[in-house]
Scaffold this active site. Structure first.
Site, PDB file in Angstrom:
ATOM      1  N   TYR A  85      -5.193   6.374  -8.798  1.00 55.07           N
ATOM      2  CA  TYR A  85      -6.403   5.625  -8.408  1.00 55.07           C
ATOM      3  C   TYR A  85      -7.614   6.149  -9.158  1.00 55.07           C
ATOM      4  O   TYR A  85      -8.490   5.384  -9.573  1.00 55.07           O
ATOM      5  CB  TYR A  85      -6.637   5.729  -6.889  1.00 55.07           C
ATOM      6  CG  TYR A  85      -5.743   4.813  -6.080  1.00 55.07           C
ATOM      7  CD1 TYR A  85      -6.180   3.550  -5.685  1.00 55.07           C
ATOM      8  CD2 TYR A  85      -4.455   5.197  -5.734  1.00 55.07           C
ATOM      9  CE1 TYR A  85      -5.365   2.704  -4.961  1.00 55.07           C
ATOM     10  CE2 TYR A  85      -3.626   4.354  -5.014  1.00 55.07           C
ATOM     11  CZ  TYR A  85      -4.092   3.108  -4.625  1.00 55.07           C
ATOM     12  OH  TYR A  85      -3.270   2.262  -3.914  1.00 55.07           O
ATOM     13  N   CYS A 104       0.823  -1.208   0.000  1.00 48.94           N
ATOM     14  CA  CYS A 104       0.000   0.000   0.000  1.00 48.94           C
ATOM     15  C   CYS A 104       0.861   1.264   0.000  1.00 48.94           C
ATOM     16  O   CYS A 104       1.728   1.424   0.867  1.00 48.94           O
ATOM     17  CB  CYS A 104      -0.886  -0.025   1.250  1.00 48.94           C
ATOM     18  SG  CYS A 104      -1.788   1.507   1.524  1.00 48.94           S
TER      19      CYS A 104
HETATM   20  N1  LIG Z   1      -7.440   5.288   4.256  1.00 45.02           N
HETATM   21  C1  LIG Z   1      -6.907   6.017   3.172  1.00 45.02           C
HETATM   22  C2  LIG Z   1      -5.612   5.493   2.668  1.00 45.02           C
HETATM   23  C3  LIG Z   1      -5.316   4.104   3.041  1.00 45.02           C
HETATM   24  C4  LIG Z   1      -5.825   3.123   2.034  1.00 45.02           C
HETATM   25  O1  LIG Z   1      -6.561   3.438   1.115  1.00 45.02           O
HETATM   26  N2  LIG Z   1      -5.356   1.921   2.205  1.00 45.02           N
HETATM   27  C5  LIG Z   1      -5.811   0.854   1.377  1.00 45.02           C
HETATM   28  C6  LIG Z   1      -4.671   0.058   0.806  1.00 45.02           C
HETATM   29  S1  LIG Z   1      -3.683   0.937  -0.342  1.00 45.02           S
HETATM   30  C7  LIG Z   1      -6.615  -0.091   2.218  1.00 45.02           C
HETATM   31  O2  LIG Z   1      -6.261  -0.378   3.352  1.00 45.02           O
HETATM   32  N3  LIG Z   1      -7.694  -0.615   1.668  1.00 45.02           N
HETATM   33  C8  LIG Z   1      -8.499  -1.584   2.322  1.00 45.02           C
HETATM   34  C9  LIG Z   1      -9.937  -1.417   1.969  1.00 45.02           C
HETATM   35  O3  LIG Z   1     -10.285  -0.344   1.468  1.00 45.02           O
HETATM   36  O4  LIG Z   1     -10.688  -2.359   2.240  1.00 45.02           O
HETATM   37  C10 LIG Z   1      -7.878   6.206   2.060  1.00 45.02           C
HETATM   38  O5  LIG Z   1      -8.730   5.354   1.808  1.00 45.02           O
HETATM   39  O6  LIG Z   1      -7.759   7.252   1.456  1.00 45.02           O
END
Ligand SMILES: N[C@@H](CCC(=O)N[C@@H](CS)C(=O)NCC(=O)O)C(=O)O
Length: 336
Positions: free
Chosen positions: A172, A41
């Protein structure tokens, strides 16, 4: 995450801060907290690099989740018995539900968990690294760089804002776009911003000032994933990183700086994106490339001046249990 016509990120974070004075109920305390990450990540990888650059390993332990998660959240499937040895949990969601049994927002990394209670304190990824720089200062190693110097904060914040919008999150927005228009807009902003950053970095070794800062950490985590996942999987393919000479040399320079490249696990990165986003890669085939050997080529940027650590020193090698496994990195990896 919300995907669809115009991808938007769920930004309702658990935003409790761990501070030197404990004003939000969570004082900085050696050994009390565990940083939970995935090396796949980009947002978590910022925290991995900052923790290492600042030498916080002895005071803030780290749990590394496996690269592939499902709807039941990140799993500690790399650990013996499939449990994190400190928190004793199998999945990160257990720490979120310990805080709030009705928790219904994203179960994301990076997260910091309060070890005694087993509850998540924060997953506010943007604040988290800045607090490691400022609130945890009393525990920085001797020679640690100042990644968020007071005199440069406005400039760092300004760079971070556009890098977040167009680059970190821009990839993204392109990759998860649900319409041609949304994709084209994200794609255009991404490559326009990369050109602008390339011009900025042509005569300047680092983004702000003449040492590494938080701004470089944030741009690096996207650039290092560019050719391995964003170019193909997210269709960010006007150019590869290796076809943008200034940014490629800048990224190599950072990659070869202790604390950056030695935290990068290309195997986790490739498996995470290509296996978890099964809507955009339904076959689940993980690409064999790209060739990673170029990351070790000379970058030639020392002649621009600047010193990565200023008056400080590079971090020593990571503890053996935190080294990237051999075969997952062109640096060799593994215990020394
Ligand atoms: N929490 C933040 C950044 C962290 C994030 O997106 N992490 C991702 C991995 S790159 C994650 O943990 N995803 C798990 C999910 O959404 O289920 C966001 O969504 O902007």
């Amino acid at each position: 995450m919300n995907r669809g016509r115009d991808y938007s990120r769920d930004t309702r974070y658990l935003a409790t801060r761990i501070t030197a004075d404990g004003r939000e109920g969570f004082p900085v305390e050696p050994g009390r907290y565990r940083l939970v990450v995935s090396r796949a990540c980009p947002w978590a990888s910022r925290a991995v690099t900052v923790r290492r650059l600042l030498g916080l390993e002895p005071v803030l332990s780290m749990a590394i989740a496996g690269p592939v998660h499902d709807e039941r959240s990140w799993a500690f499937d790399l650990d013996p018995g499939g449990r994190d040895p400190v928190l004793g949990i199998r999945r990160l969601r257990e720490a979120y539900l310990a805080l709030d049994p009705g928790y219904d927002k994203g179960i994301t990394v990076p997260a910091i968990v309060d070890v005694p209670s087993g509850r998540v304190v924060t997953n506010d990824f943007a604040r988290l690294t800045l607090d490691l720089s400022s609130e945890w200062r009393a525990h920085h190693r001797p020679g640690a760089p100042d990644l968020y110097p007071t005199a440069l904060r406005d400039e760092i914040d300004a760079v971070n804002a556009v890098v977040y919008e167009d680059v970190n999150n821009g990839v993204y927005r392109a990759g998860f776009a649900g319409t041609q228009e949304a994709y084209a807009t994200a794609f255009g902003h991404l490559f326009a911003r990369l050109e602008q950053l390339s011009a900025r970095l042509e005569d300047s070794r680092y983004l702000v000032g003449d040492t590494i800062t938080e701004a470089d950490v944030r741009l690096f985590t996207t650039l290092v994933r560019f050719d391995a996942v964003y170019h193909g999987h997210f269709k960010c393919n006007r150019r590869k990183l290796t076809e943008m000479p200034v940014l490629w040399a800048y990224a190599r320079d950072l990659f070869q700086t202790p604390g950056f490249g030695d935290t990068v696990d290309f195997d986790h990165i490739k498996r995470h994106y290509h296996l978890v986003h099964d809507d955009i890669n339904p076959t689940g085939i993980v690409p064999a490339g790209p060739d990673l050997s170029g990351w070790l080529e000379p970058h030639g940027r020392a002649s621009l001046g600047g010193r990565p650590f200023g008056a400080g020193t590079p971090p020593p090698p990571a503890p053996p249990e935190e080294r990237v496994p051999p075969g997952h990195t062109p640096l060799g990896g593994g215990p020394a």
